[in-house]
Every structure is written in C-alpha cells, then in structure tokens.
Write a protein that holds these residues in place. Structure first.
Motif, short mmCIF file in Angstrom:
data_model
loop_
_atom_site.label_atom_id
_atom_site.label_comp_id
_atom_site.label_asym_id
_atom_site.label_seq_id
_atom_site.Cartn_x
_atom_site.Cartn_y
_atom_site.Cartn_z
N VAL A 1 21.12 9.86 66.62
CA VAL A 1 22.36 10.07 67.78
C VAL A 1 23.11 10.74 67.11
CG1 VAL A 1 24.00 8.19 69.18
CG2 VAL A 1 21.73 7.77 68.64
N SER A 2 24.04 11.26 67.26
CA SER A 2 25.04 12.59 66.42
C SER A 2 26.60 12.06 67.90
CB SER A 2 25.54 13.93 66.78
OG SER A 2 24.61 14.56 67.41
N THR B 1 26.13 13.44 61.82
CA THR B 1 24.76 12.27 62.19
C THR B 1 24.80 10.72 62.11
OG1 THR B 1 24.02 14.34 62.97
CG2 THR B 1 22.76 11.81 62.89
N LEU B 2 24.74 9.56 62.96
CA LEU B 2 24.88 8.67 62.64
C LEU B 2 23.60 8.39 61.74
CD1 LEU B 2 26.85 8.71 65.47
CD2 LEU B 2 26.78 6.30 64.88
N ARG C 1 23.23 2.19 62.60
CA ARG C 1 24.49 3.38 62.15
C ARG C 1 25.43 3.79 62.67
NH1 ARG C 1 19.81 5.52 66.88
NH2 ARG C 1 21.03 4.64 67.63
N ALA C 2 25.77 4.69 61.36
CA ALA C 2 27.34 4.44 61.42
C ALA C 2 27.80 5.76 60.73
CB ALA C 2 28.14 3.72 60.51
N ARG D 1 32.14 11.85 72.48
CA ARG D 1 31.47 11.23 73.23
C ARG D 1 30.47 10.87 72.12
NH1 ARG D 1 28.96 12.29 79.49
NH2 ARG D 1 28.45 10.36 78.99
N TYR D 2 28.85 10.67 72.54
CA TYR D 2 27.36 10.43 71.51
C TYR D 2 26.38 11.13 72.20
CZ TYR D 2 29.94 6.63 69.46
OH TYR D 2 30.25 5.75 68.88
N LEU D 3 25.55 11.57 71.46
CA LEU D 3 24.77 12.42 71.96
C LEU D 3 23.59 11.90 71.34
CD1 LEU D 3 23.66 14.77 73.73
CD2 LEU D 3 23.64 16.18 71.80
N ALA D 4 22.08 11.60 72.16
CA ALA D 4 21.31 11.01 71.47
C ALA D 4 19.91 12.18 71.55
CB ALA D 4 21.25 9.73 72.38
#
Length: 91
Positions: free
Chosen positions: A26-27, A41-42, A50-51, A65-68
């Motif tokens: 995820v980023s 990227t987390l 995750r962070a 937003r997050y992108l997985a």
C-alpha cells in the motif's frame, strides 16, 4: 490513522494502517508527491501496523488517498475531511 508531529514550519505526518488490511503493498498518494504511486510505501512496524512518515509544509491542506495492490484506492477514515473521493489533511 494519522499521527502528526508539528515542527517549526512543517509537520511530520505518519500514515498508519493495520498490517493486513488490505493485503499486499500500500502507498499513500497525494498532491504532496504528484499523485505518484510507490513514492511513499507503507512498511511494517514492530506493533504489527504498516506506516510511512511524510514531512509536509505547515499551515496547508493536502489531498490524498491510499493505493493498494490490484488498483484498489481507498480513503482515510480519520481524515480532516473529504473533497470528492479524496481525503483531506491539514498540517
């Protein structure tokens, strides 16, 4: 979840997600990285979350937003607000 650490003229913002929700990489993607996936990227932390921490200029508002994996976009539940599908963050 968003963790913030204010500094003199900037804010360190840590974007935090559970370790497996959603699965895969995820980023965080936003106006602060020209909406470029993979820039922030987390990564796993000792507590199982995750962070990633991003330093942003203070006194501004940002969209993100997050992108997985699998082109799955999602918003931050703890955001300061929303504009359309984008989460908003005030620093």
């Amino acid at each position: 979840m968003l963790e913030r650490k204010p500094r003199k003229d900037r804010t360190d913002v840590t974007f935090v997600l559970p370790v497996d929700s959603p699965a895969g990489p995820v980023s965080v993607v936003g106006d602060f990285n020209n909406w470029k996936p993979g820039t922030h990227t987390l990564t796993p932390r000792a507590d199982g979350t995750r962070a990633v921490t991003v330093t942003l200029p203070g006194g501004r508002e940002h969209a993100f937003r997050y992108l997985a994996a699998g082109d799955y976009w999602f918003s931050e539940e703890g955001a300061d607000g929303y504009v359309g599908v984008n989460s908003r963050l005030r620093t």
